[in-house]
Design a protein around this motif. Sequence first.
Motif, PDB file in Angstrom:
ATOM      1  N   LEU A 160       9.335  -1.690  -4.306  1.00 15.90           N
ATOM      2  CA  LEU A 160       8.480  -2.847  -4.569  1.00 15.90           C
ATOM      3  C   LEU A 160       9.318  -4.123  -4.711  1.00 15.90           C
ATOM      4  CD1 LEU A 160       5.518  -3.531  -4.965  1.00 15.90           C
ATOM      5  CD2 LEU A 160       5.824  -3.163  -7.398  1.00 15.90           C
ATOM      6  N   MET A 161      10.533  -3.976  -5.261  1.00 16.79           N
ATOM      7  CA  MET A 161      11.420  -5.132  -5.366  1.00 16.79           C
ATOM      8  C   MET A 161      11.798  -5.651  -3.978  1.00 16.79           C
ATOM      9  SD  MET A 161      15.379  -5.517  -6.515  1.00 16.79           S
ATOM     10  CE  MET A 161      15.744  -4.429  -5.191  1.00 16.79           C
ATOM     11  N   VAL A 212       0.835  -1.205   0.000  1.00 15.94           N
ATOM     12  CA  VAL A 212       0.000   0.000   0.000  1.00 15.94           C
ATOM     13  C   VAL A 212       0.867   1.251   0.000  1.00 15.94           C
ATOM     14  CG1 VAL A 212      -1.642   1.334   1.395  1.00 15.94           C
ATOM     15  CG2 VAL A 212      -2.002  -1.115   1.039  1.00 15.94           C
ATOM     16  N   LEU A 213       1.920   1.269   0.795  1.00 20.28           N
ATOM     17  CA  LEU A 213       2.813   2.418   0.860  1.00 20.28           C
ATOM     18  C   LEU A 213       3.515   2.653  -0.479  1.00 20.28           C
ATOM     19  CD1 LEU A 213       4.147   4.609   2.622  1.00 20.28           C
ATOM     20  CD2 LEU A 213       5.917   2.942   3.142  1.00 20.28           C
ATOM     21  N   VAL A 214       4.019   1.581  -1.094  1.00 21.98           N
ATOM     22  CA  VAL A 214       4.701   1.722  -2.388  1.00 21.98           C
ATOM     23  C   VAL A 214       3.720   2.188  -3.452  1.00 21.98           C
ATOM     24  CG1 VAL A 214       5.845   0.416  -4.228  1.00 21.98           C
ATOM     25  CG2 VAL A 214       6.555   0.107  -1.875  1.00 21.98           C
ATOM     26  N   ALA A 215       2.515   1.640  -3.445  1.00 23.15           N
ATOM     27  CA  ALA A 215       1.505   2.060  -4.429  1.00 23.15           C
ATOM     28  C   ALA A 215       1.156   3.535  -4.246  1.00 23.15           C
ATOM     29  CB  ALA A 215       0.259   1.203  -4.305  1.00 23.15           C
ATOM     30  N   THR A 216       1.058   3.976  -2.997  1.00 27.65           N
ATOM     31  CA  THR A 216       0.780   5.392  -2.731  1.00 27.65           C
ATOM     32  C   THR A 216       1.916   6.271  -3.227  1.00 27.65           C
ATOM     33  OG1 THR A 216      -0.469   4.731  -0.784  1.00 27.65           O
ATOM     34  CG2 THR A 216       0.176   7.031  -0.920  1.00 27.65           C
ATOM     35  N   ARG A 217       3.148   5.826  -3.003  1.00 24.80           N
ATOM     36  CA  ARG A 217       4.302   6.610  -3.485  1.00 24.80           C
ATOM     37  C   ARG A 217       4.328   6.680  -5.007  1.00 24.80           C
ATOM     38  NH1 ARG A 217       9.733   4.756  -1.023  1.00 24.80           N
ATOM     39  NH2 ARG A 217      10.429   6.523  -2.267  1.00 24.80           N
ATOM     40  N   ILE A 218       3.959   5.591  -5.662  1.00 30.32           N
ATOM     41  CA  ILE A 218       3.923   5.602  -7.129  1.00 30.32           C
ATOM     42  C   ILE A 218       2.842   6.556  -7.622  1.00 30.32           C
ATOM     43  CG2 ILE A 218       3.360   4.197  -9.160  1.00 30.32           C
ATOM     44  CD1 ILE A 218       4.739   1.841  -7.729  1.00 30.32           C
ATOM     45  N   ILE A 219       1.679   6.540  -6.983  1.00 31.10           N
ATOM     46  CA  ILE A 219       0.584   7.427  -7.393  1.00 31.10           C
ATOM     47  C   ILE A 219       0.956   8.883  -7.169  1.00 31.10           C
ATOM     48  CG2 ILE A 219      -1.774   8.127  -6.814  1.00 31.10           C
ATOM     49  CD1 ILE A 219      -2.319   5.130  -6.236  1.00 31.10           C
ATOM     50  N   VAL A 220       1.543   9.183  -6.018  1.00 34.03           N
ATOM     51  CA  VAL A 220       1.897  10.570  -5.688  1.00 34.03           C
ATOM     52  C   VAL A 220       2.987  11.100  -6.616  1.00 34.03           C
ATOM     53  CG1 VAL A 220       2.953  12.015  -3.895  1.00 34.03           C
ATOM     54  CG2 VAL A 220       1.135  10.407  -3.307  1.00 34.03           C
ATOM     55  N   SER A 221       3.920  10.247  -7.009  1.00 35.99           N
ATOM     56  CA  SER A 221       5.052  10.713  -7.822  1.00 35.99           C
ATOM     57  C   SER A 221       4.887  10.358  -9.297  1.00 35.99           C
ATOM     58  CB  SER A 221       6.344  10.106  -7.277  1.00 35.99           C
ATOM     59  OG  SER A 221       6.307   8.701  -7.406  1.00 35.99           O
ATOM     60  N   ASN A 276      12.050  10.065 -11.509  1.00 41.27           N
ATOM     61  CA  ASN A 276      13.076   9.611 -10.559  1.00 41.27           C
ATOM     62  C   ASN A 276      12.454   9.041  -9.285  1.00 41.27           C
ATOM     63  OD1 ASN A 276      15.164  10.332 -12.250  1.00 41.27           O
ATOM     64  ND2 ASN A 276      15.318  12.404 -11.405  1.00 41.27           N
ATOM     65  N   LYS A 277      11.494   9.769  -8.728  1.00 42.93           N
ATOM     66  CA  LYS A 277      10.840   9.280  -7.508  1.00 42.93           C
ATOM     67  C   LYS A 277      10.000   8.041  -7.797  1.00 42.93           C
ATOM     68  CE  LYS A 277      10.852  13.420  -4.834  1.00 42.93           C
ATOM     69  NZ  LYS A 277      10.537  13.720  -3.470  1.00 42.93           N
ATOM     70  N   ARG A 278       9.422   7.986  -8.982  1.00 42.32           N
ATOM     71  CA  ARG A 278       8.629   6.814  -9.341  1.00 42.32           C
ATOM     72  C   ARG A 278       9.520   5.577  -9.448  1.00 42.32           C
ATOM     73  NH1 ARG A 278       5.908   8.668 -13.765  1.00 42.32           N
ATOM     74  NH2 ARG A 278       7.537   7.873 -15.126  1.00 42.32           N
ATOM     75  N   SER A 279      10.715   5.744 -10.018  1.00 43.06           N
ATOM     76  CA  SER A 279      11.627   4.601 -10.114  1.00 43.06           C
ATOM     77  C   SER A 279      12.122   4.173  -8.733  1.00 43.06           C
ATOM     78  CB  SER A 279      12.803   4.919 -11.035  1.00 43.06           C
ATOM     79  OG  SER A 279      13.599   5.939 -10.488  1.00 43.06           O
ATOM     80  N   GLU A 280      12.310   5.124  -7.806  1.00 42.38           N
ATOM     81  CA  GLU A 280      12.658   4.777  -6.429  1.00 42.38           C
ATOM     82  C   GLU A 280      11.544   3.961  -5.783  1.00 42.38           C
ATOM     83  OE1 GLU A 280      13.651   8.105  -4.001  1.00 42.38           O
ATOM     84  OE2 GLU A 280      15.250   8.780  -5.327  1.00 42.38           O
ATOM     85  N   ALA A 281      10.299   4.366  -6.020  1.00 42.92           N
ATOM     86  CA  ALA A 281       9.166   3.634  -5.447  1.00 42.92           C
ATOM     87  C   ALA A 281       9.087   2.227  -6.034  1.00 42.92           C
ATOM     88  CB  ALA A 281       7.868   4.390  -5.709  1.00 42.92           C
ATOM     89  N   LEU A 282       9.363   2.078  -7.312  1.00 37.58           N
ATOM     90  CA  LEU A 282       9.354   0.749  -7.924  1.00 37.58           C
ATOM     91  C   LEU A 282      10.490  -0.109  -7.371  1.00 37.58           C
ATOM     92  CD1 LEU A 282       8.452   1.620 -11.616  1.00 37.58           C
ATOM     93  CD2 LEU A 282       7.042   0.433  -9.947  1.00 37.58           C
ATOM     94  N   GLY A 283      11.613   0.507  -7.037  1.00 38.13           N
ATOM     95  CA  GLY A 283      12.704  -0.219  -6.388  1.00 38.13           C
ATOM     96  C   GLY A 283      12.288  -0.728  -5.017  1.00 38.13           C
TER      97      GLY A 283
END
Length: 125
Positions: free
Chosen positions: A91-92, A68-77, A82-89
């Motif tokens: 998720l890994m 949920v936290l990673v999905a929220t970070r992806i939506i917000v960014s 750059n921030k979206r790729s950090e959020a996807l990292g």
Amino acid sequence: MKKVIARISAFLTSLYVSIQVGTIKALAAQDGTTDIKADVSSVTNNIENSIKAVAMPIGGLLIFLSVVLVATRIIVSHYNPNKRSEALGGLMWVALGSAILGASFLIAGWIISVTTNGTGSLLTK
């Protein structure tokens, strides 16, 4: 977060103590009064029950909250690559932690198999 760390620490401590107590009982029982294989299997059952009772529910909750936290970070960014790729990292790392939690029964079984040499009784000589 401190409560989670305290619970994980308590779980690991109780797991360690149950392994040590079972080992001591099995080694003390070598005079023939108690079945060593029964003691080793009870330690194995204690480890499995500890994983089922503590690690799986806490781990499942943490995995859910992390997703949920990673999905929220992806939506917000979504406008900032750059921030979206950090959020996807992130998720890994969630996936890696889930795989380790899922493999905890396999890891515990492997450790027990190594310590008993696959015989069901502890190696003492």
